[in-house]
Scaffold this motif. Structure first.
Motif, PDB file in Angstrom:
ATOM      1  N   GLN A 172      73.839  32.170  18.943  1.00 48.19           N
ATOM      2  CA  GLN A 172      73.390  32.973  20.077  1.00 48.19           C
ATOM      3  C   GLN A 172      73.460  34.468  19.760  1.00 48.19           C
ATOM      4  O   GLN A 172      72.568  35.236  20.121  1.00 48.19           O
ATOM      5  CB  GLN A 172      74.237  32.640  21.308  1.00 48.19           C
ATOM      6  CG  GLN A 172      74.009  31.226  21.831  1.00 48.19           C
ATOM      7  CD  GLN A 172      75.025  30.820  22.882  1.00 48.19           C
ATOM      8  OE1 GLN A 172      76.108  31.392  22.958  1.00 48.19           O
ATOM      9  NE2 GLN A 172      74.675  29.841  23.693  1.00 48.19           N
ATOM     10  N   LEU A 173      74.541  34.861  19.073  1.00 50.34           N
ATOM     11  CA  LEU A 173      74.671  36.265  18.685  1.00 50.34           C
ATOM     12  C   LEU A 173      73.616  36.643  17.655  1.00 50.34           C
ATOM     13  O   LEU A 173      73.091  37.765  17.672  1.00 50.34           O
ATOM     14  CB  LEU A 173      76.078  36.520  18.118  1.00 50.34           C
ATOM     15  CG  LEU A 173      77.209  36.492  19.150  1.00 50.34           C
ATOM     16  CD1 LEU A 173      78.559  36.373  18.460  1.00 50.34           C
ATOM     17  CD2 LEU A 173      77.167  37.744  20.019  1.00 50.34           C
ATOM     18  N   LEU A 174      73.312  35.711  16.764  1.00 54.71           N
ATOM     19  CA  LEU A 174      72.265  35.950  15.775  1.00 54.71           C
ATOM     20  C   LEU A 174      70.915  36.147  16.453  1.00 54.71           C
ATOM     21  O   LEU A 174      70.126  37.009  16.066  1.00 54.71           O
ATOM     22  CB  LEU A 174      72.201  34.774  14.796  1.00 54.71           C
ATOM     23  CG  LEU A 174      71.103  34.815  13.731  1.00 54.71           C
ATOM     24  CD1 LEU A 174      71.190  36.083  12.898  1.00 54.71           C
ATOM     25  CD2 LEU A 174      71.180  33.586  12.845  1.00 54.71           C
ATOM     26  N   LYS A 175      70.665  35.362  17.498  1.00 50.83           N
ATOM     27  CA  LYS A 175      69.418  35.511  18.255  1.00 50.83           C
ATOM     28  C   LYS A 175      69.339  36.891  18.894  1.00 50.83           C
ATOM     29  O   LYS A 175      68.295  37.562  18.831  1.00 50.83           O
ATOM     30  CB  LYS A 175      69.341  34.427  19.323  1.00 50.83           C
ATOM     31  CG  LYS A 175      68.080  34.491  20.177  1.00 50.83           C
ATOM     32  CD  LYS A 175      68.059  33.362  21.207  1.00 50.83           C
ATOM     33  CE  LYS A 175      66.794  33.444  22.073  1.00 50.83           C
ATOM     34  NZ  LYS A 175      66.764  32.350  23.088  1.00 50.83           N
ATOM     35  N   LEU A 207      77.452  44.377  19.012  1.00 49.97           N
ATOM     36  CA  LEU A 207      77.145  42.985  18.689  1.00 49.97           C
ATOM     37  C   LEU A 207      77.686  42.627  17.310  1.00 49.97           C
ATOM     38  O   LEU A 207      78.266  41.550  17.116  1.00 49.97           O
ATOM     39  CB  LEU A 207      75.635  42.753  18.718  1.00 49.97           C
ATOM     40  CG  LEU A 207      75.023  42.233  20.014  1.00 49.97           C
ATOM     41  CD1 LEU A 207      73.520  42.095  19.855  1.00 49.97           C
ATOM     42  CD2 LEU A 207      75.634  40.904  20.414  1.00 49.97           C
ATOM     43  N   ASN A 208      77.511  43.532  16.362  1.00 50.76           N
ATOM     44  CA  ASN A 208      78.014  43.273  15.013  1.00 50.76           C
ATOM     45  C   ASN A 208      79.533  43.193  14.985  1.00 50.76           C
ATOM     46  O   ASN A 208      80.107  42.397  14.235  1.00 50.76           O
ATOM     47  CB  ASN A 208      77.529  44.371  14.056  1.00 50.76           C
ATOM     48  CG  ASN A 208      76.049  44.241  13.741  1.00 50.76           C
ATOM     49  OD1 ASN A 208      75.510  43.141  13.725  1.00 50.76           O
ATOM     50  ND2 ASN A 208      75.384  45.363  13.506  1.00 50.76           N
ATOM     51  N   LEU A 209      80.182  44.027  15.815  1.00 51.69           N
ATOM     52  CA  LEU A 209      81.639  43.958  15.902  1.00 51.69           C
ATOM     53  C   LEU A 209      82.090  42.605  16.449  1.00 51.69           C
ATOM     54  O   LEU A 209      83.062  42.018  15.985  1.00 51.69           O
ATOM     55  CB  LEU A 209      82.173  45.083  16.795  1.00 51.69           C
ATOM     56  CG  LEU A 209      82.161  46.493  16.193  1.00 51.69           C
ATOM     57  CD1 LEU A 209      82.581  47.510  17.256  1.00 51.69           C
ATOM     58  CD2 LEU A 209      83.087  46.577  14.988  1.00 51.69           C
ATOM     59  N   THR A 259      74.832  37.983   7.562  1.00 44.78           N
ATOM     60  CA  THR A 259      74.344  38.995   6.630  1.00 44.78           C
ATOM     61  C   THR A 259      73.021  39.572   7.113  1.00 44.78           C
ATOM     62  O   THR A 259      72.297  38.945   7.888  1.00 44.78           O
ATOM     63  CB  THR A 259      74.143  38.391   5.229  1.00 44.78           C
ATOM     64  OG1 THR A 259      73.102  37.395   5.309  1.00 44.78           O
ATOM     65  CG2 THR A 259      75.426  37.735   4.732  1.00 44.78           C
ATOM     66  N   PRO A 260      72.671  40.795   6.658  1.00 42.98           N
ATOM     67  CA  PRO A 260      71.368  41.366   7.015  1.00 42.98           C
ATOM     68  C   PRO A 260      70.210  40.461   6.598  1.00 42.98           C
ATOM     69  O   PRO A 260      69.206  40.355   7.301  1.00 42.98           O
ATOM     70  CB  PRO A 260      71.347  42.685   6.236  1.00 42.98           C
ATOM     71  CG  PRO A 260      72.789  43.042   6.052  1.00 42.98           C
ATOM     72  CD  PRO A 260      73.503  41.728   5.884  1.00 42.98           C
ATOM     73  N   GLU A 261      70.364  39.784   5.443  1.00 39.74           N
ATOM     74  CA  GLU A 261      69.301  38.889   4.980  1.00 39.74           C
ATOM     75  C   GLU A 261      69.110  37.720   5.947  1.00 39.74           C
ATOM     76  O   GLU A 261      67.991  37.285   6.209  1.00 39.74           O
ATOM     77  CB  GLU A 261      69.635  38.353   3.578  1.00 39.74           C
ATOM     78  CG  GLU A 261      69.607  39.408   2.480  1.00 39.74           C
ATOM     79  CD  GLU A 261      70.858  40.268   2.450  1.00 39.74           C
ATOM     80  OE1 GLU A 261      71.822  39.942   3.176  1.00 39.74           O
ATOM     81  OE2 GLU A 261      70.877  41.271   1.707  1.00 39.74           O
ATOM     82  N   GLU A 262      70.221  37.217   6.507  1.00 39.43           N
ATOM     83  CA  GLU A 262      70.140  36.108   7.442  1.00 39.43           C
ATOM     84  C   GLU A 262      69.462  36.543   8.734  1.00 39.43           C
ATOM     85  O   GLU A 262      68.673  35.803   9.322  1.00 39.43           O
ATOM     86  CB  GLU A 262      71.545  35.578   7.735  1.00 39.43           C
ATOM     87  CG  GLU A 262      71.554  34.228   8.437  1.00 39.43           C
ATOM     88  CD  GLU A 262      72.947  33.644   8.530  1.00 39.43           C
ATOM     89  OE1 GLU A 262      73.081  32.539   9.092  1.00 39.43           O
ATOM     90  OE2 GLU A 262      73.895  34.289   8.048  1.00 39.43           O
ATOM     91  N   THR A 263      69.764  37.753   9.182  1.00 41.21           N
ATOM     92  CA  THR A 263      69.111  38.290  10.381  1.00 41.21           C
ATOM     93  C   THR A 263      67.622  38.419  10.158  1.00 41.21           C
ATOM     94  O   THR A 263      66.802  38.036  11.004  1.00 41.21           O
ATOM     95  CB  THR A 263      69.700  39.667  10.735  1.00 41.21           C
ATOM     96  OG1 THR A 263      71.114  39.531  10.956  1.00 41.21           O
ATOM     97  CG2 THR A 263      69.060  40.225  11.998  1.00 41.21           C
TER      98      THR A 263
END
Length: 459
Positions: free
Chosen positions: A167-170, A427-429, A443-447
């Motif tokens: 959910q946070l990734l979304k 959000l990142n925290l 990771t930024p790549e995953e986002t």
């Protein structure tokens, strides 16, 4: 994203069972496991099928050390993710130590504490919370702690965190989408109200998990029950009755107990930590006075207080006593009913000013079983199953609190219509705090992958 198998250059070995039993197990793991074990027995371990057990003899080159069973596990399908073997020997100290000595002579080294589980974590066989659950499972002392540890080891807590992570990734992906493509008028972004609703759902779930720590910590440490009251009312006798042994000194002399005495019992699979305290009274004796101060301290720390009396107090007495108990559950225990000429079994309990009381005789074990039942009910512990997620680790609890603070700032920011870059920081925290529990991060790549795989960013 899956973890790559980490290849360790050395092979480790150690006792996997406590000494003194009829049987003992030695565990070996690492790249030269099969060669090391093959060197000390008549088995060619590398040619054996995975997940098979073989009978063989361990020798030192001259004499047979023991007849053993060798269990073969091949990477990545083993506890550590590496080539592994478990040798089941007889439990003799000499045999076990001799086998370890032979393994070391053939290239192994003694494992550091927890190193097998550490390798399992590093090789992606379990996350950090599951690795911690291994230690909790070994240390479990009752049914409840066993169920909680098993639930965490099976990944139920990790699954909860994984859902929050998704959910946070979304949310992170949608905010990144806004930041990276804000100059494209033909793109449609998520409605802020939708993101706000999602953030509140995440906050509610994190709050629920954090609140479970109160119950989980009490179950893990033992629910503290303080036995308090004036001198010579039978507090130590009551403790001894609970423990079924003469743990505390019992005497008709006032002020016998001058220090805190603690021990555990289990009631319906839950551990309760009973604390016998010094009798409450005015005294000029310095040692007894210190004991009384400790008694009041334990009253503050206890979850349940047993106020032992020789007569039922009135409402004013209870009101005065409750000044020392704050939010603790108070149970009045009217002891020594065996000294009365008669007592009615059908009027052994009730309540005064919403405070439960029971008539008992600690000396003659009258109504002690009912008192234990009342104590269990007062603890208000839910039935624990292997599917429940209950936090028992202070580390996990503090990480959840920090994550909650971060997601709350996101909610506040959305309600104040803050820009996406400011929201993304909190959000990142939140993601980082949850990641410390399992040992993973986004990771930024995953986002970026999530953006392009789930959202249409171009026509």
């Amino acid at each position: 994203m899956g973890k790559e198998i980490i290849t360790n250059n050395d092979t480790i070995c150690a006792h996997a069972t406590a000494p003194g039993g009829a049987l003992g197990i030695i565990r070996i793991s690492g790249p030269t496991t099969f060669d090391a074990v093959s060197s000390i027995c008549s088995l060619d371990c590398a040619k054996c099928k995975a997940n098979t057990v073989h009978f063989t003899r361990i020798t030192d080159g001259k004499e047979i050390v023991d007849e053993v069973l060798v269990s073969i596990f091949k990477a990545p399908h083993s506890y550590t993710g590496e080539d592994s073997i478990e040798i089941s020997c007889h439990g003799s100290h000499y045999i076990l130590n001799k086998v370890i000595e032979l393994l070391i002579q053939n290239g192994c080294r003694i494992a550091d504490p927890g190193e097998f589980t550490q390798r399992a974590f590093l090789n992606g066989k379990m996350d950090l919370s599951q690795a911690e659950a291994v230690a909790d499972l070994i240390a479990s002392t009752n049914k409840a702690t066993h169920q909680i540890a098993l639930s965490q080891l099976r990944g139920n807590f990790s699954s909860e965190l994984s859902k929050l992570r998704d959910q946070l990734l979304k949310m992170t992906s949608l905010l990144e989408l806004e930041l990276d493509f804000s100059d494209h008028e033909d793109l449609e972004f998520a409605d802020r109200s939708t993101l706000l609703e999602l953030a509140k759902k995440i906050d509610n779930r994190i709050t629920f998990l954090a609140h479970s720590f109160e119950t989980g910590n009490a179950i893990k440490q033992g629910i503290p029950v303080a036995i308090v009251g004036k001198t010579n009312v039978g507090k130590s006798t009551l403790l001894n009755r609970f423990l079924h042994e003469e743990k505390a000194i019992v005497s008709s002399i006032h002020g016998t107990t001058r220090d805190v005495i603690e021990d555990n019992i289990q009631i319906h699979g839950i551990t309760f930590r009973f604390i016998d305290t010094a009798g409450l009274r005015s005294t000029d004796n310095e040692i007894e006075r210190i004991g009384i101060e400790k008694a009041y301290q334990k009253m503050q720390e206890a979850r349940i207080i047993l106020w032992v009396v020789d007569r039922l107090p009135n409402k004013l007495d209870i009101k005065e006593f409750k000044k020392h108990t704050e939010s603790n559950t108070l149970i009045i225990v009217r002891n020594k009913i065996d000294l009365e000429e008669s007592h009615k079994e059908d009027h052994i309990s009730g309540d005064i000013d919403n405070t439960v009381y029971l008539h008992v005789s600690a000396k003659y074990n009258i109504n002690i079983d009912r008192l234990e039942e009342v104590i269990y009910q007062a603890a208000n512990i839910p039935a624990i199953t292997q599917n429940d997620v209950i936090i028992t680790s202070a580390r996990h609890y503090h990480a959840l609190l920090h994550a909650k603070d971060s997601i709350q700032r996101v909610i506040d920011g959305m309600e104040c219509n803050l820009s996406g870059d400011l929201l993304a920081e909190d959000l990142n925290l939140c993601i980082e705090q949850l990641g410390t529990i399992t040992g993973g991060t986004i990771t930024p790549e995953e986002t970026l992958q999530n953006i392009f795989s789930h959202f249409c960013v171009g026509k």
